[in-house]
Write a protein that holds these residues in place. Sequence first.
Motif, PDB file in Angstrom:
ATOM      1  N   CYS A   1       3.235   8.694   2.769  1.00  0.00           N
ATOM      2  CA  CYS A   1       2.486   8.144   1.636  1.00  0.00           C
ATOM      3  C   CYS A   1       1.576   9.202   1.019  1.00  0.00           C
ATOM      4  N   GLU A   2       0.967   9.995   1.858  1.00  0.00           N
ATOM      5  CA  GLU A   2       0.077  11.053   1.371  1.00  0.00           C
ATOM      6  C   GLU A   2       0.864  12.071   0.542  1.00  0.00           C
ATOM      7  N   ARG A   3       2.042  12.470   1.045  1.00  0.00           N
ATOM      8  CA  ARG A   3       2.871  13.422   0.302  1.00  0.00           C
ATOM      9  C   ARG A   3       3.354  12.811  -1.014  1.00  0.00           C
ATOM     10  N   GLY A   4       3.689  11.534  -0.993  1.00  0.00           N
ATOM     11  CA  GLY A   4       4.092  10.858  -2.229  1.00  0.00           C
ATOM     12  C   GLY A   4       2.959  10.796  -3.222  1.00  0.00           C
ATOM     13  N   HIS A   5       1.772  10.495  -2.746  1.00  0.00           N
ATOM     14  CA  HIS A   5       0.611  10.402  -3.634  1.00  0.00           C
ATOM     15  C   HIS A   5       0.310  11.762  -4.280  1.00  0.00           C
ATOM     16  N   GLN A   6       0.502  12.849  -3.517  1.00  0.00           N
ATOM     17  CA  GLN A   6       0.252  14.193  -4.070  1.00  0.00           C
ATOM     18  C   GLN A   6       1.256  14.549  -5.166  1.00  0.00           C
ATOM     19  N   LEU A   7       2.441  13.945  -5.138  1.00  0.00           N
ATOM     20  CA  LEU A   7       3.451  14.234  -6.156  1.00  0.00           C
ATOM     21  C   LEU A   7       3.228  13.479  -7.462  1.00  0.00           C
ATOM     22  N   LEU A   8       2.402  12.430  -7.421  1.00  0.00           N
ATOM     23  CA  LEU A   8       2.163  11.638  -8.618  1.00  0.00           C
ATOM     24  C   LEU A   8       1.300  12.401  -9.605  1.00  0.00           C
ATOM     25  N   PRO A   9       1.561  12.178 -10.900  1.00  0.00           N
ATOM     26  CA  PRO A   9       0.709  12.845 -11.904  1.00  0.00           C
ATOM     27  C   PRO A   9      -0.694  12.254 -11.858  1.00  0.00           C
ATOM     28  N   GLN A  10      -1.665  13.105 -11.998  1.00  0.00           N
ATOM     29  CA  GLN A  10      -3.066  12.640 -11.943  1.00  0.00           C
ATOM     30  C   GLN A  10      -3.511  12.188 -13.237  1.00  0.00           C
TER      31      GLN A  10
ATOM     32  N   ASP B   1       0.831  -1.203   0.000  1.00  0.00           N
ATOM     33  CA  ASP B   1       0.000   0.000   0.000  1.00  0.00           C
ATOM     34  C   ASP B   1       0.864   1.250   0.000  1.00  0.00           C
ATOM     35  N   GLY B   2       1.952   1.220   0.752  1.00  0.00           N
ATOM     36  CA  GLY B   2       2.852   2.373   0.784  1.00  0.00           C
ATOM     37  C   GLY B   2       3.532   2.606  -0.549  1.00  0.00           C
ATOM     38  N   TYR B   3       4.063   1.548  -1.148  1.00  0.00           N
ATOM     39  CA  TYR B   3       4.799   1.693  -2.400  1.00  0.00           C
ATOM     40  C   TYR B   3       3.911   2.162  -3.543  1.00  0.00           C
ATOM     41  N   LEU B   4       2.641   1.818  -3.503  1.00  0.00           N
ATOM     42  CA  LEU B   4       1.728   2.289  -4.552  1.00  0.00           C
ATOM     43  C   LEU B   4       1.633   3.813  -4.540  1.00  0.00           C
ATOM     44  N   ASN B   5       1.833   4.430  -3.386  1.00  0.00           N
ATOM     45  CA  ASN B   5       1.769   5.885  -3.271  1.00  0.00           C
ATOM     46  C   ASN B   5       3.040   6.576  -3.743  1.00  0.00           C
ATOM     47  N   PHE B   6       4.057   5.818  -4.075  1.00  0.00           N
ATOM     48  CA  PHE B   6       5.301   6.391  -4.595  1.00  0.00           C
ATOM     49  C   PHE B   6       5.479   6.086  -6.080  1.00  0.00           C
ATOM     50  N   GLY B   7       4.384   5.727  -6.739  1.00  0.00           N
ATOM     51  CA  GLY B   7       4.409   5.533  -8.183  1.00  0.00           C
ATOM     52  C   GLY B   7       4.619   4.103  -8.635  1.00  0.00           C
TER      53      GLY B   7
ATOM     54  N   LEU C   1      11.078  10.124  -0.198  1.00  0.00           N
ATOM     55  CA  LEU C   1       9.926   9.789   0.646  1.00  0.00           C
ATOM     56  C   LEU C   1       9.814   8.276   0.848  1.00  0.00           C
ATOM     57  N   GLN C   2      10.112   7.524  -0.203  1.00  0.00           N
ATOM     58  CA  GLN C   2      10.058   6.062  -0.115  1.00  0.00           C
ATOM     59  C   GLN C   2      11.096   5.541   0.878  1.00  0.00           C
TER      60      GLN C   2
END
Length: 179
Positions: A170-179, A31-37, A72-73
Amino acid sequence: MSEILKNARDFVGYEYKELSAPGDRFSFYLDGYLNFGWVLDENTPQRRLNGVVTVMLKRDRRIVNKAELTRLQRNFDACAEEIHALERAKTTGPLALALTVGVIGTAFMALSVFAVTARPPHIAACVLFAVPGFLGWVLPVFLYRSRVHRKNLQLSPLIEEKLDEACRLCERGHQLLPQ
């Protein structure tokens, strides 16, 4: 034939990572790694060996903010290891105490046996050594339970704090991912 030819913008180069984690913590890591792309690589099967689950992950090589996501990862990995160490600490100290008391009880029981098998038998010494021997065999169970409970109360807030920190990463990583 038109299905094979693709536009140059359709090409995606991937970087790959192998994720191995104990089965009880695997979902947390995934779940964590999915938030880092990272996404699961559907081309490789999931493997289980001795309670450790291993999967392959992939992510776009040209992902935006790759350096920040990697940082972050790494922080997430450090939090996960600290959580694991805190979980282990709940039982490590109490187990050492219980084993020590059990070994001391065994030593008293051995003295009791030596006292009764001596020529002439020393019954009073046998009884004197047997009482702490039996206590040394019975008390570790109760000592272990009470110390684990005490450690659990002491370490649970720290574990929750680390879980919250991992969640924020994870939240900060998810915000950095392209939508």
